[in-house]
Structure formats: C-alpha cells, structure tokens
Design a protein around this motif. Structure first.
Motif, PDB file in Angstrom:
ATOM      1  N   MET A  50      15.471  18.458 -21.896  1.00  0.00           N
ATOM      2  CA  MET A  50      14.462  18.011 -20.944  1.00  0.00           C
ATOM      3  C   MET A  50      13.624  19.187 -20.458  1.00  0.00           C
ATOM      4  SD  MET A  50      13.109  15.376 -19.565  1.00  0.00           S
ATOM      5  CE  MET A  50      14.326  14.115 -19.994  1.00  0.00           C
ATOM      6  N   THR A  51      14.238  20.352 -20.309  1.00  0.00           N
ATOM      7  CA  THR A  51      13.489  21.539 -19.892  1.00  0.00           C
ATOM      8  C   THR A  51      12.407  21.882 -20.895  1.00  0.00           C
ATOM      9  OG1 THR A  51      15.386  22.451 -18.691  1.00  0.00           O
ATOM     10  CG2 THR A  51      13.676  24.000 -19.347  1.00  0.00           C
ATOM     11  N   ASP A  52      12.687  21.709 -22.191  1.00  0.00           N
ATOM     12  CA  ASP A  52      11.687  21.995 -23.221  1.00  0.00           C
ATOM     13  C   ASP A  52      10.469  21.082 -23.067  1.00  0.00           C
ATOM     14  OD1 ASP A  52      13.503  23.824 -24.277  1.00  0.00           O
ATOM     15  OD2 ASP A  52      14.400  22.338 -25.606  1.00  0.00           O
ATOM     16  N   PHE A  53      10.721  19.794 -22.812  1.00  0.00           N
ATOM     17  CA  PHE A  53       9.614  18.851 -22.646  1.00  0.00           C
ATOM     18  C   PHE A  53       8.826  19.147 -21.373  1.00  0.00           C
ATOM     19  CE2 PHE A  53      12.344  16.392 -25.527  1.00  0.00           C
ATOM     20  CZ  PHE A  53      11.411  15.939 -26.451  1.00  0.00           C
ATOM     21  N   VAL A  54       9.520  19.466 -20.297  1.00  0.00           N
ATOM     22  CA  VAL A  54       8.832  19.804 -19.042  1.00  0.00           C
ATOM     23  C   VAL A  54       7.982  21.054 -19.229  1.00  0.00           C
ATOM     24  CG1 VAL A  54       9.149  20.536 -16.658  1.00  0.00           C
ATOM     25  CG2 VAL A  54      10.574  18.709 -17.589  1.00  0.00           C
ATOM     26  N   ALA A  55       8.526  22.048 -19.931  1.00  0.00           N
ATOM     27  CA  ALA A  55       7.779  23.279 -20.163  1.00  0.00           C
ATOM     28  C   ALA A  55       6.503  23.004 -20.957  1.00  0.00           C
ATOM     29  CB  ALA A  55       8.656  24.291 -20.906  1.00  0.00           C
ATOM     30  N   LYS A  56       6.622  22.189 -21.997  1.00  0.00           N
ATOM     31  CA  LYS A  56       5.438  21.870 -22.808  1.00  0.00           C
ATOM     32  C   LYS A  56       4.424  21.079 -21.996  1.00  0.00           C
ATOM     33  CE  LYS A  56       3.160  21.870 -26.696  1.00  0.00           C
ATOM     34  NZ  LYS A  56       2.630  23.127 -27.282  1.00  0.00           N
ATOM     35  N   ALA A  57       4.912  20.131 -21.190  1.00  0.00           N
ATOM     36  CA  ALA A  57       4.013  19.355 -20.340  1.00  0.00           C
ATOM     37  C   ALA A  57       3.301  20.254 -19.329  1.00  0.00           C
ATOM     38  CB  ALA A  57       4.800  18.262 -19.613  1.00  0.00           C
TER      39      ALA A  57
ATOM     40  N   GLU B 206       8.962  25.608 -31.426  1.00  0.00           N
ATOM     41  CA  GLU B 206       8.903  27.057 -31.206  1.00  0.00           C
ATOM     42  C   GLU B 206       9.193  27.393 -29.751  1.00  0.00           C
ATOM     43  OE1 GLU B 206       5.562  28.260 -34.589  1.00  0.00           O
ATOM     44  OE2 GLU B 206       4.932  27.613 -32.581  1.00  0.00           O
ATOM     45  N   LEU B 207       8.669  26.570 -28.854  1.00  0.00           N
ATOM     46  CA  LEU B 207       8.912  26.783 -27.425  1.00  0.00           C
ATOM     47  C   LEU B 207      10.391  26.608 -27.098  1.00  0.00           C
ATOM     48  CD1 LEU B 207       7.633  27.242 -24.604  1.00  0.00           C
ATOM     49  CD2 LEU B 207       7.389  24.757 -24.435  1.00  0.00           C
ATOM     50  N   ALA B 208      11.006  25.564 -27.649  1.00  0.00           N
ATOM     51  CA  ALA B 208      12.421  25.308 -27.397  1.00  0.00           C
ATOM     52  C   ALA B 208      13.285  26.461 -27.898  1.00  0.00           C
ATOM     53  CB  ALA B 208      12.841  24.002 -28.067  1.00  0.00           C
ATOM     54  N   LYS B 209      12.989  26.965 -29.086  1.00  0.00           N
ATOM     55  CA  LYS B 209      13.751  28.094 -29.638  1.00  0.00           C
ATOM     56  C   LYS B 209      13.616  29.335 -28.772  1.00  0.00           C
ATOM     57  CE  LYS B 209      13.964  26.985 -34.573  1.00  0.00           C
ATOM     58  NZ  LYS B 209      13.643  27.465 -35.945  1.00  0.00           N
ATOM     59  N   THR B 210      12.403  29.583 -28.291  1.00  0.00           N
ATOM     60  CA  THR B 210      12.163  30.773 -27.483  1.00  0.00           C
ATOM     61  C   THR B 210      12.868  30.678 -26.133  1.00  0.00           C
ATOM     62  OG1 THR B 210       9.987  30.983 -28.542  1.00  0.00           O
ATOM     63  CG2 THR B 210      10.385  32.316 -26.584  1.00  0.00           C
ATOM     64  N   ILE B 211      12.826  29.512 -25.524  1.00  0.00           N
ATOM     65  CA  ILE B 211      13.515  29.313 -24.250  1.00  0.00           C
ATOM     66  C   ILE B 211      15.008  29.579 -24.405  1.00  0.00           C
ATOM     67  CG2 ILE B 211      14.205  27.574 -22.540  1.00  0.00           C
ATOM     68  CD1 ILE B 211      11.446  26.316 -22.853  1.00  0.00           C
ATOM     69  N   LYS B 212      15.598  29.054 -25.468  1.00  0.00           N
ATOM     70  CA  LYS B 212      17.035  29.254 -25.697  1.00  0.00           C
ATOM     71  C   LYS B 212      17.349  30.713 -25.997  1.00  0.00           C
ATOM     72  CE  LYS B 212      17.794  24.527 -27.262  1.00  0.00           C
ATOM     73  NZ  LYS B 212      16.494  24.107 -26.696  1.00  0.00           N
ATOM     74  N   LEU B 213      16.499  31.370 -26.780  1.00  0.00           N
ATOM     75  CA  LEU B 213      16.719  32.781 -27.116  1.00  0.00           C
ATOM     76  C   LEU B 213      16.682  33.654 -25.878  1.00  0.00           C
ATOM     77  CD1 LEU B 213      16.945  35.175 -29.079  1.00  0.00           C
ATOM     78  CD2 LEU B 213      14.447  35.102 -29.304  1.00  0.00           C
ATOM     79  N   TYR B 214      15.663  33.440 -25.030  1.00  0.00           N
ATOM     80  CA  TYR B 214      15.530  34.259 -23.831  1.00  0.00           C
ATOM     81  C   TYR B 214      16.627  33.955 -22.820  1.00  0.00           C
ATOM     82  CZ  TYR B 214      11.087  36.460 -25.022  1.00  0.00           C
ATOM     83  OH  TYR B 214      10.125  37.242 -25.595  1.00  0.00           O
ATOM     84  N   GLY B 215      17.043  32.688 -22.764  1.00  0.00           N
ATOM     85  CA  GLY B 215      18.155  32.342 -21.875  1.00  0.00           C
ATOM     86  C   GLY B 215      19.431  33.045 -22.294  1.00  0.00           C
ATOM     87  N   LYS B 216      19.670  33.113 -23.598  1.00  0.00           N
ATOM     88  CA  LYS B 216      20.859  33.795 -24.125  1.00  0.00           C
ATOM     89  C   LYS B 216      20.786  35.293 -23.826  1.00  0.00           C
ATOM     90  CE  LYS B 216      23.514  34.233 -28.452  1.00  0.00           C
ATOM     91  NZ  LYS B 216      23.511  35.697 -28.605  1.00  0.00           N
ATOM     92  N   LYS B 217      19.617  35.880 -24.030  1.00  0.00           N
ATOM     93  CA  LYS B 217      19.462  37.311 -23.758  1.00  0.00           C
ATOM     94  C   LYS B 217      19.655  37.604 -22.267  1.00  0.00           C
ATOM     95  CE  LYS B 217      16.421  39.810 -25.854  1.00  0.00           C
ATOM     96  NZ  LYS B 217      15.162  40.383 -26.373  1.00  0.00           N
ATOM     97  N   ALA B 218      19.197  36.689 -21.416  1.00  0.00           N
ATOM     98  CA  ALA B 218      19.361  36.881 -19.972  1.00  0.00           C
ATOM     99  C   ALA B 218      20.831  36.872 -19.586  1.00  0.00           C
ATOM    100  CB  ALA B 218      18.600  35.792 -19.204  1.00  0.00           C
ATOM    101  N   ARG B 219      21.592  35.913 -20.124  1.00  0.00           N
ATOM    102  CA  ARG B 219      23.018  35.817 -19.799  1.00  0.00           C
ATOM    103  C   ARG B 219      23.807  37.000 -20.342  1.00  0.00           C
ATOM    104  NH1 ARG B 219      21.670  30.509 -21.111  1.00  0.00           N
ATOM    105  NH2 ARG B 219      22.441  30.773 -23.243  1.00  0.00           N
ATOM    106  N   GLU B 220      23.361  37.557 -21.460  1.00  0.00           N
ATOM    107  CA  GLU B 220      24.055  38.686 -22.065  1.00  0.00           C
ATOM    108  C   GLU B 220      23.564  40.029 -21.534  1.00  0.00           C
ATOM    109  OE1 GLU B 220      23.445  38.138 -26.219  1.00  0.00           O
ATOM    110  OE2 GLU B 220      24.952  36.541 -26.405  1.00  0.00           O
ATOM    111  N   GLY B 221      22.574  39.990 -20.632  1.00  0.00           N
ATOM    112  CA  GLY B 221      22.056  41.227 -20.068  1.00  0.00           C
ATOM    113  C   GLY B 221      21.260  42.048 -21.053  1.00  0.00           C
ATOM    114  N   LYS B 222      20.582  41.403 -21.993  1.00  0.00           N
ATOM    115  CA  LYS B 222      19.854  42.129 -23.033  1.00  0.00           C
ATOM    116  C   LYS B 222      18.343  42.021 -22.899  1.00  0.00           C
ATOM    117  CE  LYS B 222      23.575  41.787 -26.451  1.00  0.00           C
ATOM    118  NZ  LYS B 222      23.962  41.336 -27.815  1.00  0.00           N
ATOM    119  N   LEU B 223      17.864  41.460 -21.794  1.00  0.00           N
ATOM    120  CA  LEU B 223      16.422  41.383 -21.585  1.00  0.00           C
ATOM    121  C   LEU B 223      15.863  42.762 -21.253  1.00  0.00           C
ATOM    122  CD1 LEU B 223      16.087  38.156 -19.406  1.00  0.00           C
ATOM    123  CD2 LEU B 223      15.211  38.459 -21.712  1.00  0.00           C
ATOM    124  N   LEU B 224      14.701  43.072 -21.812  1.00  0.00           N
ATOM    125  CA  LEU B 224      14.005  44.300 -21.472  1.00  0.00           C
ATOM    126  C   LEU B 224      13.031  44.028 -20.330  1.00  0.00           C
ATOM    127  CD1 LEU B 224      13.194  45.612 -25.068  1.00  0.00           C
ATOM    128  CD2 LEU B 224      15.158  46.169 -23.613  1.00  0.00           C
TER     129      LEU B 224
END
Length: 380
Positions: free
Chosen positions: A211-218, A271-289
């Motif tokens: 649902m977050t992916d759809f809200v983001a696109k909207a 593409e948006l859904a994949k990016t949201i999941k990728l960045y969420g994973k990096k955030a939880r793992e402390g790997k965001l720059l």
C-alpha cells in the motif's frame, strides 16, 4: 605496518561521528571486512568494517566519544606491532572482555545489562542474542526492585541521532506555520486490484507491491499536478521544484531515518517499489550514506502498522508538506447502490501555511485520494 582505521566522512555536511559500540577489543583478531565498530552521526548509524586482516592493536576513541571525520579511531596490524599512540606511551590500556556479537552487545547496552555477568552459549563462549534475551527477565526484575527501593528513575544518554531529531522537530515547529488536514480514501478497488498485480510483480520482478508503494506513486503524480506542494520556504522566498525527491520515513531501533528517492517522478510503480524496499533495508542495516538522506522535496510517513489512523505529522524542514498514512480499516460502503464491505485508508497532510493556503493543500490531498480510489489511473 599497522593500518589506521579512520572515522569515515559520510557526506559533505557531516561534521562529527560518534563510536557507539566497539565490536572488537584490543588484542582480538579481526578479518578483513568484519565489523569492528558501530558509529552514528547526526542522521544515521552504520557499521565500520576492518580494512585489513590482523589484530586490534589500539583503540584511540572510546565508546560515546565524537570525533571529526578523518580521525584515527583504532589501529589494526600484526600481533607484535604497536599503534602510533602506543609507541608514544599514551595508548588505551588493554582490557579483557567477553566475546559478544554486535547485536547482543547493543541489546545488552540498551537494557543496561552488565556484559561481564552474562553467560555465553555461542562458539568459544561468545554471548549471543539468545543469551541476552534469556537474561532480560531477571534483569528487569532486579531493576524494578532497585527502583522501588531507591525511588530512582532510569536515565538513558541521548545519542547524536536522537539529538538531531529533537533539534530538527523543534526547529520545524518554531519556524513554520503548520496545519494538518485529513481525508479518507476508499481503497476498496485497490485492495482487489493489488493481489492481481502482485502475481505478475512477483513472477516478473520478484517484488511485492505494498500500500505504501501505491500511496507513494499517487503522491508523486499529485505533486506534479500541484507543484505548490512540492516547494520550500527559505530566505523569505518560495522555491518550487519541477522534480520530486521523495522522502520515505523509516523507523529504526534507536531513531528515525528518511531515505530520499531522487527523481521519483521518473520511476515506474515497480521501480519505485524496489527502491523503497532497498532504501528501507539500507536504513535498518545502517548503510545509508548522508547523500541518500538529504535533499527531499516531500515526505511520506506511515504509522498504519502501529494501529494509528489519523495523526499530525511534523514537517521535515524545509519542505512544505508531509503526508501521513494511517491504518486501513474495513467499513460498509455503497458501490453501485449496493451496500458492501469496503476498505478505508486514512490520510493526514501537514503543510506550511506560509507556502500555500488550505484550498490548494486540500486540492492536492483530494488528488491523492482520487488516484487511490481509481487505482487504474496510477498505472496508466
């Protein structure tokens, strides 16, 4: 020759980093690429990996101390070598400590557990996450008894991330004219379409649409139609952007991160859904720059997973708007004159009244609602 491990510079704006936990101690061996410490800066927390294989010769920066980027925090080398400070006689003394995994150490520190009292069941007596969890009930009982006897309150030090969040939120409330409006989107059609789309999305792209992916696109499509919401108020002028750098708030164990998806308007729903999941994973793992958490023009925050419906999001300065998503719930709705079970998604929009008024803000939120209620329009 001993190898220097320095405090990394995680972005142009980073001024200081703090060693939150040392995962290795003086005298312990370390493999190249193995985590030796956790550090945190103003917005993120991450692991520092060893640049070489060897032994931790010297720790220069103790836990809880902040230093500028580029500062040597420890030395790694052969067991018979010495770090530069140790040669000069000013090194930190070697201290024998029990072996403990990074996750277990962090959990023990957060629970105020004395690591020396824990019994490790892992390889070579290493303390694991399970060992810490096993000790928590006894520790809580002891803490409760101690607090009752001494009538004391537990005090936890505030890390740099928490300080930054507190500062930014206070500044946001003090320097902007914030107003929150709410609407309810009937996403009954979307809940029926979503499973059908997921069959193809998983089969072709190995990605599940949430649902977050759809809200983001909207929200992205709505920002393009209502550019006033995609603005910032700075230096007594309003700057409006043609692109959308979308921030997606992500809750962490010890704070909050807002990864930024740059030029989100160029991305398809997948593409948006994949990016949201990728960045969420990096955030939880402390790997965001730092560069991945700066420059957003609009933010989305979702508290639906916590059972919250409507709430009042605080602006992420200097943005003019932030969209809050609540918990979807079932309710009777009319469709084609017939009463049936429907699904309602609560939306909360906080906007800066210095940038735009209630009418254009409401028009933006109505457009988001319209896209969600007619989900096919999101795909076309």
């Amino acid at each position: 020759m001993a190898v220097e491990v320095v405090m990394p510079k995680l972005g142009m704006s980073m001024k200081e980093g703090t060693v939150s936990v040392w995962n290795k101690q003086v005298g312990e061996t370390v493999n190249k690429g193995e985590s030796i410490a956790s550090i945190n800066s103003e917005k993120i927390e991450m692991e520092i990996e060893s640049p070489a294989e060897g032994t931790v010769l010297e720790i220069k920066v103790p836990e809880g101390e902040g230093v500028p980027p580029g500062t040597v925090i420890c030395y790694i080398g052969a067991g018979n070598e010495q770090g530069q400070e140790k040669k000069e006689g000013r090194g930190l003394p070697k201290k024998e400590r029990k072996k403990i995994s990074p996750v277990a150490r962090k959990m023990a520190n957060n629970a105020n557990l004395d690591i020396d009292t824990l019994v490790g069941t892992g390889p070579d007596g290493r303390i694991t996450k399970a060992d810490v969890l096993q000790a928590l009930p006894d520790q809580k009982e002891k803490q409760t008894q101690t607090q009752i006897q001494n009538n004391k309150t537990d005090h936890q030090p505030v890390n740099m991330m928490r300080k930054t969040i507190a500062s930014r939120m206070m500044k946001s409330l003090q320097t902007s004219a914030q107003l929150t409006i709410t609407m309810k989107a009937d996403v009954t059609k979307l809940t029926k379409l979503q499973p059908q789309l997921n069959e193809t999305a998983i089969a072709r792209h190995d990605t599940k649409l949430t649902m977050t992916d759809f809200v983001a696109k909207a929200a992205i499509l709505s920002l393009l139609e209502h550019p006033a919401m995609n603005s910032q108020y700075q230096n007594e002028r309003v700057e409006t952007f043609e692109y959308v750098h979308l921030g997606i708030a992500a809750a962490l164990e010890n704070g909050l991160a807002v990864p930024v998806i740059r030029h989100a308007e160029r991305l398809s729903l997948i593409e948006l859904a994949k990016t949201i999941k990728l960045y969420g994973k990096k955030a939880r793992e402390g790997k965001l720059l730092h560069d991945e958490i700066e420059g957003s023009t609009f933010t989305i925050t979702n508290l639906g997973a916590y059972g919250v419906e409507h709430f009042t999001p605080i602006l992420n300065p200097p943005e003019a708007g932030i969209l809050g998503v609540g918990k979807m719930y079932e309710t009777p709705v009319y469709q084609g004159g017939e009463l049936c079970k429907g699904h309602i998604l609560p939306l909360s929009l906080t906007f800066d009244h210095r940038v735009l008024d209630g009418a254009p803000a409401s028009a933006f939120l109505s457009t988001v609602k319209a896209y969600l209620e007619k989900p096919v329009s999101i795909l076309l």
